[in-house]
Motif scaffolding. Structure first.
Motif, PDB file in Angstrom:
ATOM      1  N   GLY A 156       0.820  -1.208   0.000  1.00 42.65           N
ATOM      2  CA  GLY A 156       0.000   0.000   0.000  1.00 42.65           C
ATOM      3  C   GLY A 156       0.851   1.255   0.000  1.00 42.65           C
ATOM      4  N   ALA A 157       1.894   1.254   0.814  1.00 41.87           N
ATOM      5  CA  ALA A 157       2.765   2.422   0.906  1.00 41.87           C
ATOM      6  C   ALA A 157       3.563   2.623  -0.377  1.00 41.87           C
ATOM      7  N   LYS A 158       4.095   1.543  -0.931  1.00 36.71           N
ATOM      8  CA  LYS A 158       4.913   1.676  -2.133  1.00 36.71           C
ATOM      9  C   LYS A 158       4.071   1.982  -3.376  1.00 36.71           C
ATOM     10  N   HIS A 159       2.825   1.494  -3.415  1.00 40.35           N
ATOM     11  CA  HIS A 159       1.937   1.917  -4.485  1.00 40.35           C
ATOM     12  C   HIS A 159       1.685   3.420  -4.389  1.00 40.35           C
ATOM     13  N   ALA A 160       1.502   3.910  -3.183  1.00 38.05           N
ATOM     14  CA  ALA A 160       1.284   5.346  -2.989  1.00 38.05           C
ATOM     15  C   ALA A 160       2.494   6.153  -3.442  1.00 38.05           C
ATOM     16  N   LEU A 161       3.691   5.655  -3.128  1.00 31.68           N
ATOM     17  CA  LEU A 161       4.914   6.354  -3.535  1.00 31.68           C
ATOM     18  C   LEU A 161       5.036   6.397  -5.048  1.00 31.68           C
ATOM     19  N   ARG A 162       4.681   5.301  -5.700  1.00 31.11           N
ATOM     20  CA  ARG A 162       4.754   5.266  -7.167  1.00 31.11           C
ATOM     21  C   ARG A 162       3.771   6.261  -7.785  1.00 31.11           C
ATOM     22  N   ALA A 163       2.568   6.325  -7.234  1.00 31.69           N
ATOM     23  CA  ALA A 163       1.581   7.279  -7.742  1.00 31.69           C
ATOM     24  C   ALA A 163       2.052   8.713  -7.513  1.00 31.69           C
ATOM     25  N   LEU A 164       2.669   8.949  -6.357  1.00 33.36           N
ATOM     26  CA  LEU A 164       3.230  10.267  -6.074  1.00 33.36           C
ATOM     27  C   LEU A 164       4.267  10.644  -7.125  1.00 33.36           C
ATOM     28  N   ALA A 165       5.141   9.702  -7.447  1.00 36.66           N
ATOM     29  CA  ALA A 165       6.187   9.963  -8.439  1.00 36.66           C
ATOM     30  C   ALA A 165       5.579  10.317  -9.788  1.00 36.66           C
TER      31      ALA A 165
END
Length: 243
Positions: A156-165
């Motif tokens: 969940g956290a890393k998906h969020a980071l990817r979307a942020l990028a």
């Protein structure tokens, strides 16, 4: 003389440290961070960089704290030089079954691997935008592309980071700021892996582990890219990794 600063948020003894050394070799002052309680562990990294003729500064900062992150970037700009590169490199990989994943675990992992990436990226963008240049690199993971069993919090956290990028790249790219997301797909040659992976030595002999120095070369390459051919997402894995 330093040509500016490279901020590495999450400079451990493997990937983050290697990235810091690589950018110091480029003539940038490596500004490395860990939590205040781990500040002393950065002393060796700073010494190694200085022994190679580079420049480095260590900062004890909790990347999840907004005011601390704002102050950090302002201090770098005032005392070191213009922030040319910002690397967010906090992992927070944990494994729990879904019914064993507490709300506290989920929130803490999100804070470390997603929210703190937002703070670092936002503050880097704040000082880079007026100059119309800069590089923001966010370290992701396979979990940011697909969620596996037992990794609900991390995925969940890393998906969020990817979307942020992706959002940052689309917004900041036309303003001259290169934003890239790096998917690290595989075990990294580190003390943690050597202690916990039974066949780590065998994998290392066969180049089956990601070597931190080789990872770092790609971060420098992304920063060097000409804006006519920018990479947004780059995935790195050993040649024999199953994917």
């Amino acid at each position: 003389m330093s040509r500016g600063a490279a901020l590495i948020v999450g400079a451990g003894d493997a990937t983050g440290g290697a990235i810091a050394k690589a950018f110091a070799r480029e003539g940038l002052t490596a500004c490395v961070t860990r939590r205040p309680r781990n500040l002393s562990s950065l002393a060796a990294l700073v010494s190694e960089i200085e022994a190679e003729g580079g420049q480095a500064r260590a900062f004890g900062v909790d990347a999840r704290e907004e005011e601390a992150t704002i102050t950090l970037v302002d201090q770098i700009e005032a005392e070191v030089g213009p922030l040319e590169v910002c690397v967010f490199n906090i992992g927070a990989n944990v494994r729990f079954g879904i019914t064993d994943t507490t709300a506290r675990v989920y929130q803490k992992v999100w804070e470390m691997a997603a929210y703190s990436g937002f703070l670092a990226g936002r503050e880097a963008a704040r000082v880079m935008k007026p100059r119309g240049r800069g590089t923001i690199l966010l370290t992701g993971a396979t979990a940011g592309v697909r969620g596996r069993e037992g990794f609900s919090a991390f995925a969940g956290a890393k998906h969020a980071l990817r979307a942020l990028a992706q959002s940052m790249a689309r917004e900041l790219g036309p303003q001259g700021i290169h934003v890239a997301h790096i998917v690290i797909d595989g075990a990294i040659d580190s003390q943690f892996i050597r202690d916990n992976l039974p066949d780590a030595d065998e994998r290392r002999v066969r180049d089956g582990l990601l070597i931190p120095d080789e990872i770092a070369k790609n971060y420098v390459w992304l920063h060097r890219q000409h804006r006519s051919a920018w990479t947004h997402e780059l995935d790195l894995r050993p040649w024999n990794e199953t994917w």
